[in-house]
Design a protein around this motif. Structure first.
Motif, mmCIF file in Angstrom:
data_model
loop_
_atom_site.group_PDB
_atom_site.id
_atom_site.type_symbol
_atom_site.label_atom_id
_atom_site.label_comp_id
_atom_site.label_asym_id
_atom_site.label_seq_id
_atom_site.Cartn_x
_atom_site.Cartn_y
_atom_site.Cartn_z
ATOM 1 N N LEU A 1 0.831 -1.199 0.000
ATOM 2 C CA LEU A 1 0.000 0.000 0.000
ATOM 3 C C LEU A 1 0.868 1.252 0.000
ATOM 4 O O LEU A 1 1.819 1.380 0.774
ATOM 5 N N ILE A 2 0.546 2.170 -0.893
ATOM 6 C CA ILE A 2 1.256 3.445 -0.966
ATOM 7 C C ILE A 2 0.243 4.555 -0.766
ATOM 8 O O ILE A 2 -0.857 4.508 -1.293
ATOM 9 N N VAL A 3 0.617 5.551 0.026
ATOM 10 C CA VAL A 3 -0.260 6.689 0.254
ATOM 11 C C VAL A 3 0.328 7.906 -0.459
ATOM 12 O O VAL A 3 1.499 8.233 -0.295
ATOM 13 N N ALA A 4 -0.508 8.560 -1.277
ATOM 14 C CA ALA A 4 -0.066 9.750 -1.996
ATOM 15 C C ALA A 4 0.146 10.895 -1.010
ATOM 16 O O ALA A 4 -0.416 10.903 0.088
ATOM 17 N N PRO A 5 0.950 11.900 -1.367
ATOM 18 C CA PRO A 5 1.144 13.069 -0.500
ATOM 19 C C PRO A 5 -0.188 13.750 -0.219
ATOM 20 O O PRO A 5 -1.138 13.636 -1.001
ATOM 21 N N PRO A 6 -0.288 14.460 0.896
ATOM 22 C CA PRO A 6 -1.558 15.110 1.234
ATOM 23 C C PRO A 6 -1.965 16.142 0.194
ATOM 24 O O PRO A 6 -1.126 16.879 -0.339
ATOM 25 N N ILE A 7 -3.261 16.188 -0.089
ATOM 26 C CA ILE A 7 -3.814 17.190 -1.001
ATOM 27 C C ILE A 7 -4.411 18.313 -0.163
ATOM 28 O O ILE A 7 -5.269 18.069 0.692
ATOM 29 N N ASP A 8 -3.950 19.518 -0.377
ATOM 30 C CA ASP A 8 -4.486 20.693 0.322
ATOM 31 C C ASP A 8 -5.854 21.012 -0.288
ATOM 32 O O ASP A 8 -5.961 21.346 -1.467
ATOM 33 N N LEU A 9 -6.909 20.913 0.512
ATOM 34 C CA LEU A 9 -8.258 21.179 0.008
ATOM 35 C C LEU A 9 -8.590 22.661 -0.007
ATOM 36 O O LEU A 9 -9.665 23.055 -0.458
ATOM 37 N N GLY A 10 -7.676 23.494 0.473
ATOM 38 C CA GLY A 10 -7.877 24.933 0.423
ATOM 39 C C GLY A 10 -8.784 25.441 1.524
ATOM 40 O O GLY A 10 -9.027 24.772 2.537
ATOM 41 N N THR A 11 -9.308 26.633 1.310
ATOM 42 C CA THR A 11 -10.205 27.260 2.278
ATOM 43 C C THR A 11 -11.331 27.958 1.522
ATOM 44 O O THR A 11 -11.357 27.965 0.284
ATOM 45 N N LEU A 12 -12.215 28.583 2.264
ATOM 46 C CA LEU A 12 -13.288 29.399 1.679
ATOM 47 C C LEU A 12 -12.867 30.858 1.594
ATOM 48 O O LEU A 12 -13.707 31.754 1.593
ATOM 49 N N GLY A 13 -11.568 31.095 1.520
ATOM 50 C CA GLY A 13 -11.045 32.448 1.387
ATOM 51 C C GLY A 13 -10.292 32.926 2.597
ATOM 52 O O GLY A 13 -9.548 33.917 2.523
ATOM 53 N N GLY A 14 -10.439 32.240 3.712
ATOM 54 C CA GLY A 14 -9.737 32.607 4.931
ATOM 55 C C GLY A 14 -8.425 31.875 5.062
ATOM 56 O O GLY A 14 -7.927 31.273 4.113
ATOM 57 N N SER A 15 -7.877 31.887 6.275
ATOM 58 C CA SER A 15 -6.543 31.341 6.462
ATOM 59 C C SER A 15 -6.534 29.894 6.938
ATOM 60 O O SER A 15 -5.496 29.244 6.883
ATOM 61 N N PHE A 16 -7.662 29.366 7.431
ATOM 62 C CA PHE A 16 -7.615 28.013 7.955
ATOM 63 C C PHE A 16 -8.861 27.229 7.557
ATOM 64 O O PHE A 16 -9.913 27.791 7.242
ATOM 65 N N SER A 17 -8.724 25.908 7.601
ATOM 66 C CA SER A 17 -9.846 24.986 7.377
ATOM 67 C C SER A 17 -9.483 23.647 7.986
ATOM 68 O O SER A 17 -8.307 23.360 8.232
ATOM 69 N N THR A 18 -10.467 22.816 8.238
ATOM 70 C CA THR A 18 -10.222 21.457 8.707
ATOM 71 C C THR A 18 -11.318 20.542 8.191
ATOM 72 O O THR A 18 -12.467 20.964 8.046
ATOM 73 N N ALA A 19 -10.945 19.303 7.873
ATOM 74 C CA ALA A 19 -11.897 18.301 7.381
ATOM 75 C C ALA A 19 -12.183 17.314 8.497
ATOM 76 O O ALA A 19 -11.259 16.792 9.127
ATOM 77 N N LEU A 20 -13.469 17.039 8.744
ATOM 78 C CA LEU A 20 -13.870 16.206 9.870
ATOM 79 C C LEU A 20 -14.469 14.869 9.477
ATOM 80 O O LEU A 20 -14.503 13.950 10.291
ATOM 81 N N ALA A 21 -14.971 14.736 8.244
ATOM 82 C CA ALA A 21 -15.622 13.481 7.856
ATOM 83 C C ALA A 21 -15.561 13.306 6.350
ATOM 84 O O ALA A 21 -15.453 14.281 5.594
ATOM 85 N N ILE A 22 -15.664 12.034 5.909
ATOM 86 C CA ILE A 22 -15.669 11.705 4.483
ATOM 87 C C ILE A 22 -16.567 10.487 4.290
ATOM 88 O O ILE A 22 -16.561 9.558 5.096
ATOM 89 N N ASN A 23 -17.382 10.491 3.217
ATOM 90 C CA ASN A 23 -18.253 9.340 2.958
ATOM 91 C C ASN A 23 -17.644 8.440 1.886
ATOM 92 O O ASN A 23 -16.530 8.685 1.393
#
Length: 504
Positions: free
Chosen positions: A53-75
């Motif tokens: 198993l190989i894991v690709a480097p993290p993908i930055d999902l960006g923000t809504l225009g501000g300086s920070f964001s966080t992802a809490l769940a994925i389906n």
């Protein structure tokens, strides 16, 4: 799912809300199983990953225009939810991120803050908002319908924590004069149901499985003790007891009704537990220290969390019935497990030998893998789906730690057969929810079965043509008002993705 207390992750930037704390458990839900009173569902567990198993480097999902964001769940479809600062950095908004379309602002209902905490297999999002009054309310969001305030039990504030595939939302709400907080179950069309208590004045719901079984904790008569509970429609709330101590609380439940949580023992230690109707509450023990904490359970009954080790500090663990608790190690020093999928892949956070906090992925065959960062010394993995897609947050290399939502993809993309199985599962779920009658479901399933036959023959063109016919039928059901626009789009997107792959 609940896999975790994701809103209180190892590093947190953002806003807070009142009067209910915004830190809440976001539960990772599990695959549904058969139930006699509903149409049969077809669980689908994707193929286990290989040794390399190989894991690709993290993908930055960006923000809504501000300086920070966080992802809490994925389906299962790779739809990611969380929250992000907007351009002014004075507000944080809930978001949904999808491959190809990026991050969508889910908005607010007049206040300054919203946060998405969970998303089900059909793309329904649940979270919390700060109203203009400053109080917190839970919300439900669907594509095409937007954000809906789920209300309260008569008080000023509500906190939503989890959602299942039937669209049932659970959490806690203030009642009447705001002196009491009760667990609730909410569903569109029926509204909010007060789940009551175990005799005390307060209760809180933290997780709901695909059968609508709810778990959490409630005060006992006199409000001096708090016990874990299981609530079922028709039977109400039952006390799951403790490990001999005064308090306990349940944090997650799988489709088989296995409940996990934490309880004080007779000696006053805090231990993780697993509860089943036939055997009652089982002490999961520790890793040699004085305490353990369960965070989640998957469809196989594997429990994850963290536990004290003899020399102090905490390590992530995995427990399964019939075997002792397993120390899954660290990247150097400490570790904490936040989520587990139905393949037994565990994600979380660990301190490295360089004393940096990094996200990890653990598998039985490969051990713990450092998922890396966006260039800083921090990342944390908070959720994982059954395709091995991982989400969380990571600092970038700006010098000042700015956290962004990130996605890690394991390089084991789903096969066409697995994608057809996912579509089959989604159709079965719509039938189980009563959205499709048996004839409508069978017509869609027949096309998917034909797709599988052509794929087995290597006939990609015919398979793609049948998938297009499947899309046309879904559109007809949407136009007839039988399937919602949001549910229809979920099916169409998944089928179109496979058509594109087969036509490449």
């Amino acid at each position: 799912m609940m896999s975790v207390n994701r809103l209180c992750s190892p590093h947190r930037q953002g806003l807070t809300m009142r009067p209910l704390t915004i830190c809440a458990l976001a539960i990772s839900l599990v695959t549904a199983c058969d139930e006699p009173t509903r149409p049969a569902m077809t669980p689908h567990l994707p193929k286990a990953p290989g040794l390399a198993l190989i894991v690709a480097p993290p993908i930055d999902l960006g923000t809504l225009g501000g300086s920070f964001s966080t992802a809490l769940a994925i389906n299962a479809l790779g739809q990611v939810v969380g929250y992000s600062a907007i351009a002014s950095n004075l507000q944080g908004h809930a978001f949904m991120w999808r491959s190809g379309t990026g991050m969508t602002d889910l908005g607010t209902l007049g206040g300054t803050f919203s946060q998405a905490v969970a998303v089900n297999a059909l793309g329904q999002v649940v979270g919390n908002i700060a109203l203009a009054s400053g109080f917190t309310h839970g919300f439900s969001w669907q594509s095409g319908q937007g954000m809906v305030d789920i209300g309260t039990l008569g008080g000023a504030a509500t906190q939503a924590r989890a959602i299942n595939v039937l669209g049932q939302v659970v959490g806690s709400s203030n009642r009447g004069s705001d002196q009491q907080t009760h667990a609730f179950l909410w569903r569109a069309g029926t509204g909010m149901t007060d789940l009551g208590t175990l005799g005390g004045s307060t209760s809180d719901a933290f997780a709901v499985n695909e059968l609508g079984q709810v778990v959490g904790s409630s005060t006992m008569p006199g409000d001096l003790q708090r016990h874990a509970f299981l609530w079922r429609s028709g039977t109400g709330m039952i006390d799951l007891g403790t490990l001999g101590g005064t308090n306990s609380g349940a944090v997650a439940i799988n489709a088989l009704g296995q409940v996990v949580g934490n309880s004080y023992t007779a000696s006053g230690e805090d231990h993780a537990f697993s509860w089943q109707a036939a055997t009652g509450m089982t002490d999961l023990g520790t890793l040699g220290g004085v305490s353990s904490q369960a965070r989640g359970v998957n469809a196989l009954g594997q429990v994850i969390g963290k536990a004290r080790i003899p020399i102090g500090g905490e390590h992530a663990f995995l427990w399964q019935s019939g075997a002792p608790m397993i120390d899954i190690g660290t990247l150097g020093y400490l570790s904490d497990a936040w989520a587990v999928n139905d393949l037994g892949q565990v994600v979380g956070y660990s301190v490295t030998t360089a004393e940096e906090g990094h996200a990890f992925l653990w598998e039985k065959t490969t051990g713990m893998t450092d998922l890396g960062t966006l260039g800083s010394d921090y990342s944390a993995a908070l959720a994982i789906n059954d395709r091995g897609q991982i989400v969380g947050e990571a600092g970038n290399a700006t010098g000042v730690l700015i956290v962004h939502a990130v996605l890690w993809n394991t390089l084991n993309p789903p096969t066409p057969a697995e994608q057809v199985a996912t579509l089959t599962d989604l159709v079965n779920r719509l039938a189980a929810a009563g959205t499709l009658n048996q004839g409508q479901a069978n017509a869609l399933l027949a096309k998917l079965e034909a797709v599988t036959r052509h794929l087995n023959k290597g006939d990609k063109k015919s398979a793609a043509n049948l998938l297009q016919a499947f899309i046309n039928q879904v559109r007809a059901l949407v136009n007839a008002g039988i399937v919602s626009a949001a549910d229809g789009q979920t099916l169409i997107d998944a089928a179109q993705k496979l058509i594109d792959e087969l036509s490449a």
